[in-house]
Design an enzyme around this catalytic site. Structure first.
Site, PDB file in Angstrom:
ATOM      1  N   GLU A 135      53.763  48.651  62.177  1.00  0.00           N
ATOM      2  CA  GLU A 135      52.323  48.365  62.148  1.00  0.00           C
ATOM      3  C   GLU A 135      51.772  48.150  63.559  1.00  0.00           C
ATOM      4  OE1 GLU A 135      49.488  45.878  59.145  1.00  0.00           O
ATOM      5  OE2 GLU A 135      51.106  44.746  60.092  1.00  0.00           O
ATOM      6  N   GLY A 273      55.805  37.586  62.880  1.00  0.00           N
ATOM      7  CA  GLY A 273      56.410  36.626  61.971  1.00  0.00           C
ATOM      8  C   GLY A 273      57.164  37.347  60.875  1.00  0.00           C
ATOM      9  N   MET A 275      56.805  41.290  58.161  1.00  0.00           N
ATOM     10  CA  MET A 275      56.095  42.532  57.837  1.00  0.00           C
ATOM     11  C   MET A 275      56.355  42.904  56.388  1.00  0.00           C
ATOM     12  SD  MET A 275      54.068  44.796  58.967  1.00  0.00           S
ATOM     13  CE  MET A 275      53.374  46.086  57.934  1.00  0.00           C
ATOM     14  N   GLU A 276      55.278  43.307  55.712  1.00  0.00           N
ATOM     15  CA  GLU A 276      55.288  43.448  54.255  1.00  0.00           C
ATOM     16  C   GLU A 276      55.792  44.789  53.742  1.00  0.00           C
ATOM     17  OE1 GLU A 276      50.991  44.605  55.595  1.00  0.00           O
ATOM     18  OE2 GLU A 276      52.524  43.169  56.191  1.00  0.00           O
ATOM     19  N   HIS A 307      53.102  34.857  51.838  1.00  0.00           N
ATOM     20  CA  HIS A 307      52.118  35.726  52.489  1.00  0.00           C
ATOM     21  C   HIS A 307      52.547  37.193  52.359  1.00  0.00           C
ATOM     22  CE1 HIS A 307      49.493  36.734  56.163  1.00  0.00           C
ATOM     23  NE2 HIS A 307      50.254  37.809  56.029  1.00  0.00           N
ATOM     24  N   GLU A 308      53.799  37.463  52.712  1.00  0.00           N
ATOM     25  CA  GLU A 308      54.273  38.849  52.633  1.00  0.00           C
ATOM     26  C   GLU A 308      54.331  39.331  51.197  1.00  0.00           C
ATOM     27  OE1 GLU A 308      54.301  40.346  55.418  1.00  0.00           O
ATOM     28  OE2 GLU A 308      54.116  38.470  56.517  1.00  0.00           O
ATOM     29  N   GLU A 330      45.111  41.135  55.284  1.00  0.00           N
ATOM     30  CA  GLU A 330      45.602  39.967  56.003  1.00  0.00           C
ATOM     31  C   GLU A 330      44.892  38.671  55.623  1.00  0.00           C
ATOM     32  OE1 GLU A 330      48.285  39.970  57.327  1.00  0.00           O
ATOM     33  OE2 GLU A 330      48.669  42.045  57.860  1.00  0.00           O
TER      34      GLU A 330
END
Length: 865
Positions: A135, A273, A275-276, A307-308, A330
């Site tokens: 990304e 931190g 990545m999805e 979050h991911e 995001e």
């Protein structure tokens, strides 16, 4: 490189012309191990077959690839000359047919910058570990593609790897005849494809859920890390949070997890931190804790896991068309991470951390000259790279929290459910989300979006209290809203806010809330009629419960109450909001930095929320280094070191508060007796009851000893011998760069700025060690060098490394008008420099100007709050 910085207009034109049916990607990673032949970059073979349609036969377009060389190219069966059609970043495609097949056989380069296919050699055992990170647009460093989020397609990966390795990708994989072959993915964007390969330690589990219709979903779970970290890997807790999150999102989203398996890889030298990537989420390996950490660290890891996971729906299943609407994934993931943390895990106070930590990031970003609307104007990929910022993440999440209060939680979640079902595997923009929320809430979403998503800047909310003639009751309480005084002058927007106004008074020596009103604040002045006649308050908190996104101010009575009795405020959320407001006042030169430090000295030890306490430590340090007048810094350092040692010794033995105070003491210690205590704790001649000085804490103690010249290179070498690991090596690099020597600083500068020998993690560690607040005079010569160098750095280095250098080495410690003038002179002379580079310099310049205002503010400014 020509064409490397894809523009939005080019992406729109290509998306209008092409549709992609599928990719077959074959990677040969066997070259990752063994000696390298020649002097060029270490490479691997990448063969890509792309099947795509063109709705204007005969038209031209291009595919993306960043690679040292292309061996062979064919389009629809005809060979193309790589020397004619490949320029290093783009492959020209002429005379396209209605249906097309492009085959690209290339030599792609392994990365040491965390972009593309990153290669890491573990110094502990010599093992090689690979992973990809893309990304916003680095998959083109690994295989040929159409690198933009709205050209989705299914993928089939196959990978040849060294014997004994395991390989993971987005789909489930099997090894046969020396080749790892992976199941075809659902249609996804290029930037979330992923390959992880190496001798990783791998742990498995499973998740099962039966839905109301009787169907059952089975999801294989996996978690992996380097072998050297396996003894510290608490995979049980990772799986616990993962299962809790899957339950939570299935319950609220009513859309089954769509990507089969769910692996989570903790990888070395990671820039982000996490990545999805669907099916194989990647995390920085620092989330595996080698030493004792506080619950705030576990809460933070859980928040990132969730979050991911939220991205599997917001971002992976439904993806923005272009990076303008990056917030569509995001902001939602940032909000949902905390929402799920509170709703599904043991971290029930996560909204306090959000209010105190995440929003501090947003408030800072929203007052920079580079602030932008949440829905941003992203012209190209360099813009996109810089927009992974506090606006897109934390302000966006804060605004979504406000939106939930505005439309109601049920309507918000029902809107999300319709959004997923309506746009599954597709791409969306702002209007697509607003339409479903308007359906479910009945609210005017366009007006809300104009105020909150399409304007920049942060408002301030200040209470104004008028008492009756006897002074015992409120005659009128008004909330004043302001923008221009605290935001850049071109962002004067006033917004509608849903807020709780809380009134507090002292009862049994505690400061407690006795009245509450939930109201809509709109315009410059809002009268809170519900509180007329209430008893006179000692403290008014205008964003109690943290429903809206705004900076809280205090009237004079409330500020005096906080000075006298902040520690008596019993509600942890209210207390965190007051601390946040006081910190914003310090940054805005409305509260003296010494006064903020005094508040931390008085009341920090009473803070029960460990995350808030650690944030107070960071803010106090920043107040000392950045906002205190130079003549007072030595006094401030003595104060902070004194309270840190006092509270270290007085904290409950073995508690996380004790650990937090120990780390804070190390960060502020400078006097000979303070450094002697650190040295004694390292060599065992000093003890603090209950404090275990583990390996991570040893490095935390050693860095200040080195920075102040108490420990030399031999001591650092001995510490590395104790901890001869990848983590230990990073600590060693940082600690060596911290030494107070002109020769050391010169060497560190050359290693970071003039050489590309260091990996991304080593660049980061060297910069962190180089920049020491106690070494302002030693670093003074590098201010001029910085401005003479950064444009070349931006042109020659990868964007991630260039960003690290330009931001990390900005001469903020040379806090004088001369440095400010130098920054202004550079900006004036480089109006045509890359906009992303100018943005980073503008941000550094703004932080410096803010620091100088804080240092210069006089005592009278306190009364302006």
């Amino acid at each position: 490189m020509p064409g490397e910085n894809l523009s939005r207009d080019e992406a729109r034109e290509r998306a209008a012309l092409l549709s992609v049916d599928g990719y077959d990607v074959s990677l040969d990673l066997r070259s990752a191990v063994g000696d390298q032949a020649g002097d060029g970059p270490r490479t691997f073979r990448s063969v890509t077959t792309i099947r795509f349609r063109c709705n204007e036969p005969g038209a031209s377009s291009f595919a993306d690839l960043i690679a040292p060389s292309v061996t062979a190219l064919s389009l629809n069966g005809r060979d193309l000359d790589p020397g004619e059609v490949f320029d290093g970043s783009r492959i020209a495609l002429e005379d396209l047919a209605a249906d097309n097949e492009l085959i690209v056989d290339a030599q792609c380069a392994y990365s040491r910058t965390g972009e593309g296919m990153h290669r890491f050699v573990d110094p502990e055992d010599g093992e090689v570990y690979l992973y990809t990170q893309y990304e916003p647009a680095d998959s083109r460093r690994v295989y040929a593609n159409f690198e933009q989020p709205d050209l989705k397609a299914p993928y089939r990966f196959e990978v040849r790897a060294p014997e004994g390795w395991t390989v993971w990708s987005n789909g489930a994989g099997d090894l046969a005849d020396g080749v790892w072959r992976f199941a075809e993915t659902k249609p996804i964007s290029t930037y979330i494809t992923c390959v992880v390969a190496g001798p990783y330690h791998y742990v498995t589990d499973s998740y099962s859920r039966t839905f109301a219709d009787g169907t059952t979903l089975e999801i294989p779970l996996g978690a992996l890390c380097r072998k050297g970290l396996a003894p510290y890997f608490d995979s049980d807790d990772v799986f616990l949070v993962t299962k809790q999150g899957l339950d939570f999102f299935h319950e609220h989203f009513d859309y089954p997890y769509p990507f089969g398996k769910y692996d989570q890889a903790f990888v070395p030298e990671y820039n982000l931190g996490a990545m999805e990537n669907p099916g194989i989420v990647t995390f920085r390996e620092e989330f595996i804790f080698r030493g004792k950490v506080t619950q705030a660290s576990y809460e933070g890891r859980a928040n990132v896991i969730l979050h991911e996971m939220a991205h599997m729906w917001f971002g992976d299943l439904v993806t923005m068309v272009w990076w303008d609407d990056l917030w569509l994934k995001e902001s939602f993931a940032d909000f949902m991470g905390t929402f799920a943390n509170v709703g599904a895990t043991r971290f029930k106070d996560a909204w306090i951390t959000f209010a105190n930590r995440r929003k501090a990031w947003a408030y800072r970003a929203d007052q920079l000259p580079s602030t932008h609307p949440i829905t941003a104007d992203i012209r190209d990929l360099q813009d996109a790279k810089l927009n992974f910022d506090g606006i897109t993440y934390a302000k966006g999440a804060s605004v979504l929290k406000q939106l939930v209060a505005y439309v109601g939680q049920d309507a918000f979640l029902e809107g999300a459910r319709r959004y997923f079902k309506r746009h599954a595997y597709g791409n969306t923009g702002l209007g697509d989300l607003l339409s479903v929320l308007a359906e479910t809430s009945g609210r005017d979403m366009d007006t809300w979006a104009r105020s909150w998503l399409q304007t920049a800047g942060v408002n301030s909310l200040t209470p104004q209290v008028v008492l009756d003639v006897e002074g015992g009751r409120i005659a009128e309480l008004t909330v004043l809203q302001d923008a221009a005084a605290i935001a850049p002058a071109d962002h004067p927007e006033l917004r509608p806010h849903r807020v709780v106004v809380g009134l507090y008074r002292t009862e049994d020596r505690r400061l407690v809330r006795y009245e509450r009103a939930e109201v809509d604040v709109d315009g410059p002045r809002t009268v809170v009629v519900e509180l007329a006649g209430a008893d006179a308050p000692e403290l008014v908190l205008v964003n109690d419960e943290d429903l809206t996104y705004a900076k809280t101010r205090f009237d004079a009575v409330s500020l005096a109450t906080l000075r006298d009795r902040l520690g008596a405020l019993t509600d942890p959320m209210a207390r965190a909001l007051c601390w946040s407001a006081l910190w914003n006042m310090t940054r805005d030169a409305l509260l003296l930095a010494p006064d903020f430090i005094d508040l931390v000295a008085q009341y920090g030890r009473r803070e029960t929320d460990i995350g808030v306490l650690q944030m107070l430590h960071a803010w106090a340090n920043s107040a000392l280094v950045n906002y205190s007048p130079p003549w007072w810094r030595e006094i401030g350092a003595e104060i902070l070191a004194h309270i840190a040692e006092r509270d270290l010794r007085n904290a409950e033995p073995g508690s996380e508060q004790q650990l937090a105070w120990a780390r804070f003491f190390a960060s502020v210690a400078s006097a000979p007796d303070e450094l002697a205590l650190l040295r004694g704790l390292l060599d065992g001649t000093e003890k603090v009851d209950g404090l275990v000085v583990d390996q991570e804490l040893r490095w935390a103690f050693l860095e200040p000893l080195t920075a102040h010249g108490v420990a030399d290179e031999a001591v650092v070498a001995a510490e590395l011998a104790r901890d001869d690991t990848a983590s230990g090596k990073r600590h060693q690099v940082r600690t060596l760069a911290a030494r107070p020597s002109a020769a050391v600083k010169a060497q560190a500068w050359v290693q970071v700025v003039e050489s590309e020998a260091l990996s991304n993690a080593q660049v980061e560690a060297t910069i962190a060690g180089f920049v020491q607040p106690s070494q302002r005079e030693l670093l003074a010569p590098y201010a001029e060098k910085y401005f003479a160098t950064i444009e070349r750095v931006w042109q020659e280095r990868s964007i991630q490394i260039a960003m690290n250098i330009v931001s990390g080495l900005f001469p903020s410690l040379q806090d004088s008008q001369a440095t400010l003038d130098a920054a202004d002179a550079w900006l004036a002379a480089h109006e045509d420099a890359a906009p992303a580079l100018r943005r980073l310099v503008l941000e550094g310049r703004d932080d410096l100007a803010r620091a100088l205002r804080g240092q210069a503010c006089d005592a009278g400014a306190v009364n302006h709050g």
